[in-house]
Design an enzyme around this catalytic site. Structure first.
Site, PDB file in Angstrom:
ATOM      1  CB  SER A 115      25.091  23.773  34.170  1.00  0.00           C
ATOM      2  OG  SER A 115      24.918  24.476  35.628  1.00  0.00           O
ATOM      3  NE  ARG A 116      19.853  19.096  36.201  1.00  0.00           N
ATOM      4  CZ  ARG A 116      19.553  18.970  34.668  1.00  0.00           C
ATOM      5  NH1 ARG A 116      19.587  20.130  34.051  1.00  0.00           N
ATOM      6  NH2 ARG A 116      19.218  17.856  34.310  1.00  0.00           N
ATOM      7  CD  GLU A 124      14.800  23.967  37.200  1.00  0.00           C
ATOM      8  OE1 GLU A 124      14.176  23.064  36.354  1.00  0.00           O
ATOM      9  OE2 GLU A 124      15.821  24.219  37.028  1.00  0.00           O
ATOM     10  CG  HIS A 148      15.179  23.790  32.984  1.00  0.00           C
ATOM     11  ND1 HIS A 148      15.525  22.808  34.031  1.00  0.00           N
ATOM     12  CD2 HIS A 148      15.814  23.152  31.916  1.00  0.00           C
ATOM     13  CE1 HIS A 148      16.429  21.767  33.618  1.00  0.00           C
ATOM     14  NE2 HIS A 148      16.545  22.053  32.500  1.00  0.00           N
TER      15      HIS A 148
END
Ligand code: 8YV
Length: 345
Positions: free
Chosen positions: A238-239, A268, A290
């Site tokens: 998700s995050r 990131e 990601h």
């Protein structure tokens, strides 16, 4: 001769992902930017652009000052925690995202991570190519129990694949949705839970599908790790910020969690959140950069939806846009507070 096509500033990674779609449309002139707020802002000002297609870099200030009224920030993706919707609305700038079109890709990547945990194909492929005929016995997913934290579109898709396809026991938990009343239990979940504590007891996996809202910052923290059985693996597509990476590192080191498969990170590209807490050093951590949504199909569709939203913005068809700052609707659609003169910058 100057180019009279509408200019769109596109961040480079998103242009690369959507190039098949962008390159067939000659309606627009695409100007590429590395996506950092300062350079994106410069490009907008220099080219007097009204529209920007952006990825996941956070934008906090100058982007909103540079775009004109009725300009548009089009997120190439669904999560929009990197956009200051309030600030955009205060500057009369539209913000859109690309809902739905990446659900299958993210769900499938979640399953790919789960299968890497259970069968370790990636590890054995790597070793075999480095001369080692190494066999690591796997385990079956059938009848194992997975908790789905966040039962929106992606969480439900994951639940459906795992329950219907693999015969896993799937327990759903969502603080926002009343799962029992929506009938979700019958379709997707073997159980739904109204208590986080109940949901986490006796699971083999926890898969996280909650958005990066203020309330969800470090939702998965040391207290939550305390509720998860030692045998369990955590999966997060998700995050990064919904997970306290320092607490995760400690849980993994101390053995209070079996392992983690992560596609998203607090920083990131990945950078450890603290010295001596480098997740890359742990053998029970699987990491991907990601790429949950990054398939040819989802990338094409995200690019198409960005262009669709820009097309609607150009025609004033605001009601057809995938708006994420919906408060702006009353200003434009009901024409409160914005005059034509103002929109003409
Ligand atoms: C990125 C994502 O948007 O949609 C999301 O929320 O996290 C990702 O899909 C995308 O990779 C940006 O290029």
């Amino acid at each position: 001769m100057s180019d009279s096509r509408e200019k769109i500033i596109v961040t480079q990674p998103e242009f690369d992902k959507g190039h098949r779609v962008f390159s067939v449309s000659d309606r627009y002139e695409y100007i590429l930017s590395d996506g950092e707020e300062a350079s994106l802002t410069r490009a907008i000002i220099q080219h007097e652009a009204r529209y920007a297609i952006v990825g996941i870099i956070p934008y906090t200030k100058t982007l909103y000052e540079a775009l004109p009224k009725a300009g548009l920030i089009a997120r190439f993706g669904v999560g929009h925690d990197n956009i200051d919707k309030e600030l955009a609305t205060s500057k009369d700038i539209f913000c859109t995202n690309t809902p739905e079109v990446l659900n299958d890709s993210v769900a499938e990547h979640t399953v790919a991570l789960l299968m890497e945990i259970s069968r370790k194909a990636g590890v054995m492929n790597h070793l075999l190519k480095h001369g080692k005929w190494y066999i690591e016995p796997g385990f079956e997913l059938k009848d194992k129990k997975i908790a789905i934290l966040g039962c929106g579109r992606i969480g439900r898709k994951v639940a459906s694949i795992l329950h219907n396809g693999f015969g896993m026991r799937v327990v759903g938990y969502d603080e926002q949705l009343n799962l029992i009343n929506t009938g979700a239990k019958l379709d997707l979940f073997t159980e739904v839970s109204s208590s986080l504590e109940d949901m986490l007891s006796d699971i083999d996996f926890l898969s996280v599908h909650i958005p990066a809202s203020k309330e969800n910052m470090h939702f998965i923290n040391d207290q939550v790790f305390g509720l998860i059985p030692e045998k369990a693996w955590l999966i997060n597509t998700s995050r990064g910020v919904v997970l306290d990476e320092l607490a995760l590192f400690e849980a993994l080191k101390s053995g209070s969690l079996a392992g983690a498969a992560l596609d998203v990170f607090e920083n990131e590209p990945y950078k450890p959140v603290a010295e001596n807490a480098d997740l890359r050093t742990l053998s029970n951590v699987i990491m991907t950069p990601h790429v949950g949504s990054s398939t040819k199909e989802a990338n094409d569709r995200m690019a198409e939806v960005c262009l669709k939203n820009i097309g609607h913005a150009m025609c004033g068809e605001y009601h057809k846009m995938d708006l994420i700052n919906t408060e702006i609707v009353s200003k434009y659609i009901y024409n409160e507070g914005i005059t034509e003169e103002e929109t003409e910058k």
